[in-house]
Design a protein around this motif. Structure first.
Motif, PDB file in Angstrom:
ATOM      1  N   PRO A   1       0.827  -1.212   0.000  1.00  0.00           N
ATOM      2  CA  PRO A   1       0.000   0.000   0.000  1.00  0.00           C
ATOM      3  C   PRO A   1       0.860   1.262   0.000  1.00  0.00           C
ATOM      4  O   PRO A   1       1.980   1.268   0.541  1.00  0.00           O
ATOM      5  N   PRO A   2       0.367   2.363  -0.584  1.00  0.00           N
ATOM      6  CA  PRO A   2       1.178   3.575  -0.776  1.00  0.00           C
ATOM      7  C   PRO A   2       1.807   4.146   0.485  1.00  0.00           C
ATOM      8  O   PRO A   2       2.920   4.633   0.456  1.00  0.00           O
ATOM      9  N   GLY A   3       1.134   4.101   1.630  1.00  0.00           N
ATOM     10  CA  GLY A   3       1.662   4.770   2.816  1.00  0.00           C
ATOM     11  C   GLY A   3       2.522   3.914   3.721  1.00  0.00           C
ATOM     12  O   GLY A   3       3.031   4.404   4.729  1.00  0.00           O
ATOM     13  N   VAL A   4       2.714   2.641   3.384  1.00  0.00           N
ATOM     14  CA  VAL A   4       3.424   1.730   4.284  1.00  0.00           C
ATOM     15  C   VAL A   4       4.931   1.957   4.224  1.00  0.00           C
ATOM     16  O   VAL A   4       5.517   2.097   3.150  1.00  0.00           O
ATOM     17  N   ASP A   5       5.570   1.968   5.410  1.00  0.00           N
ATOM     18  CA  ASP A   5       7.020   2.164   5.529  1.00  0.00           C
ATOM     19  C   ASP A   5       7.560   1.114   6.501  1.00  0.00           C
ATOM     20  O   ASP A   5       7.866   1.401   7.650  1.00  0.00           O
ATOM     21  N   LEU A   6       7.715  -0.125   6.025  1.00  0.00           N
ATOM     22  CA  LEU A   6       8.112  -1.226   6.896  1.00  0.00           C
ATOM     23  C   LEU A   6       9.502  -1.050   7.485  1.00  0.00           C
ATOM     24  O   LEU A   6       9.763  -1.454   8.612  1.00  0.00           O
ATOM     25  N   ASP A   7      10.417  -0.457   6.702  1.00  0.00           N
ATOM     26  CA  ASP A   7      11.784  -0.315   7.192  1.00  0.00           C
ATOM     27  C   ASP A   7      12.007   0.988   7.956  1.00  0.00           C
ATOM     28  O   ASP A   7      13.142   1.307   8.334  1.00  0.00           O
ATOM     29  N   ALA A   8      10.936   1.750   8.197  1.00  0.00           N
ATOM     30  CA  ALA A   8      10.964   2.944   9.070  1.00  0.00           C
ATOM     31  C   ALA A   8      12.048   3.938   8.667  1.00  0.00           C
ATOM     32  O   ALA A   8      12.708   4.530   9.521  1.00  0.00           O
ATOM     33  N   ASP A   9      12.223   4.150   7.343  1.00  0.00           N
ATOM     34  CA  ASP A   9      13.223   5.125   6.893  1.00  0.00           C
ATOM     35  C   ASP A   9      12.575   6.405   6.370  1.00  0.00           C
ATOM     36  O   ASP A   9      13.224   7.229   5.744  1.00  0.00           O
ATOM     37  N   GLN A  10      11.267   6.570   6.628  1.00  0.00           N
ATOM     38  CA  GLN A  10      10.500   7.752   6.227  1.00  0.00           C
ATOM     39  C   GLN A  10      10.326   7.850   4.716  1.00  0.00           C
ATOM     40  O   GLN A  10       9.937   8.896   4.201  1.00  0.00           O
ATOM     41  N   LEU A  11      10.589   6.755   3.999  1.00  0.00           N
ATOM     42  CA  LEU A  11      10.324   6.666   2.571  1.00  0.00           C
ATOM     43  C   LEU A  11       9.271   5.582   2.353  1.00  0.00           C
ATOM     44  O   LEU A  11       9.463   4.444   2.796  1.00  0.00           O
ATOM     45  N   PRO A  12       8.155   5.896   1.693  1.00  0.00           N
ATOM     46  CA  PRO A  12       7.147   4.861   1.445  1.00  0.00           C
ATOM     47  C   PRO A  12       7.750   3.688   0.669  1.00  0.00           C
ATOM     48  O   PRO A  12       8.442   3.877  -0.330  1.00  0.00           O
ATOM     49  N   ASP A  13       7.495   2.471   1.128  1.00  0.00           N
ATOM     50  CA  ASP A  13       8.095   1.295   0.509  1.00  0.00           C
ATOM     51  C   ASP A  13       7.714   1.151  -0.958  1.00  0.00           C
ATOM     52  O   ASP A  13       8.535   0.747  -1.793  1.00  0.00           O
ATOM     53  N   ALA A  14       6.443   1.442  -1.295  1.00  0.00           N
ATOM     54  CA  ALA A  14       6.006   1.310  -2.679  1.00  0.00           C
ATOM     55  C   ALA A  14       6.793   2.257  -3.590  1.00  0.00           C
ATOM     56  O   ALA A  14       7.137   1.910  -4.723  1.00  0.00           O
ATOM     57  N   TRP A  15       7.115   3.453  -3.091  1.00  0.00           N
ATOM     58  CA  TRP A  15       7.903   4.424  -3.868  1.00  0.00           C
ATOM     59  C   TRP A  15       9.332   3.931  -4.054  1.00  0.00           C
ATOM     60  O   TRP A  15       9.901   4.028  -5.147  1.00  0.00           O
ATOM     61  N   GLU A  16       9.931   3.382  -2.981  1.00  0.00           N
ATOM     62  CA  GLU A  16      11.286   2.834  -3.089  1.00  0.00           C
ATOM     63  C   GLU A  16      11.345   1.690  -4.097  1.00  0.00           C
ATOM     64  O   GLU A  16      12.283   1.603  -4.907  1.00  0.00           O
TER      65      GLU A  16
END
Length: 212
Positions: free
Chosen positions: A186-201
């Motif tokens: 999902p767009p807002g999820v940041d599992l690795d807590a680096d303040q970058l959305p995972d989907a964007w990375e």
């Protein structure tokens, strides 16, 4: 049975105000206890509302067909309301609710039992929350994100299953909006807590190895 991916934003013309049961594949019991309404929404003009008669518990369910042993993300917005543990048979893979202190309580099938999370601030009663669930059917594990942040992971399924087959919500009150089910993060999820959305990375770099 609906295929995955699936998006339900509860908006017209797919869903019209009134009884949710029978619209776009939704099942509701007791009849008429779950509505499509316009009074409280996260986005757009309509959302789901549990609206049973006094003393009743309302249930809404949608059935799905998805590939076996795949990983599925379920993402939605709900209005914060306190609840108590479900009674009867625990027949879902992932289950959770907000307790009277407005903290998430999750079911861990490896214990087995209910676990109250203390690693997130108590949420504001009546506020809209974004909940994201990752279901790993190969490992029989699930994790939960609150407003994009991973608050618990490596939970065992309450009830073993080989594939994602249903989404349900049950209670005496509550609101739900913007339900999305699929394989993508999902767009807002940041599992690795680096303040970058995972989907964007993943879209731009193909991995979660980037730093802000």
């Amino acid at each position: 049975f609906q295929g995955v991916p699936f998006l339900e934003n509860f908006e017209p013309p797919v869903l019209m105000p009134g009884n949710l049961g029978g619209q776009n594949g939704w099942e509701v019991w007791p009849a008429g206890s779950v509505l499509v309404q316009t009074g409280a929404v996260w986005q757009g003009v309509q959302a789901m509302s549990l609206a049973p008669l006094t003393g009743q518990v309302a249930t809404a369910r949608h059935l799905f067909a998805s590939p076996a042993q795949s990983t599925i993300w379920v993402d939605f917005h709900m209005k914060a309301a306190a609840a108590t543990p479900p009674t009867g048979q625990l027949n879902h893979s992932a289950m959770f609710f907000l307790n009277g202190d407005y903290r998430l309580v999750v079911y861990d099938g490896t214990v087995p039992g209910w676990v109250t999370l203390t690693n997130h601030p108590a949420v504001e009663p009546g506020s809209w929350l974004n909940l994201s669930v990752r279901l790993d059917y190969a490992a029989q594990k699930w994790l939960l994100c609150l407003n994009g942040a991973n608050v618990v992971e490596n939970l065992g399924f309450a009830s073993p299953a080989g594939a994602f087959n249903a989404f349900g919500v049950k209670g005496e009150r509550g609101y739900l909006d913007e339900l999305s089910i699929g394989a993508g993060i999902p767009p807002g999820v940041d599992l690795d807590a680096d303040q970058l959305p995972d989907a964007w990375e993943m879209l731009h770099f193909g991995s979660l190895d980037q730093a802000p």
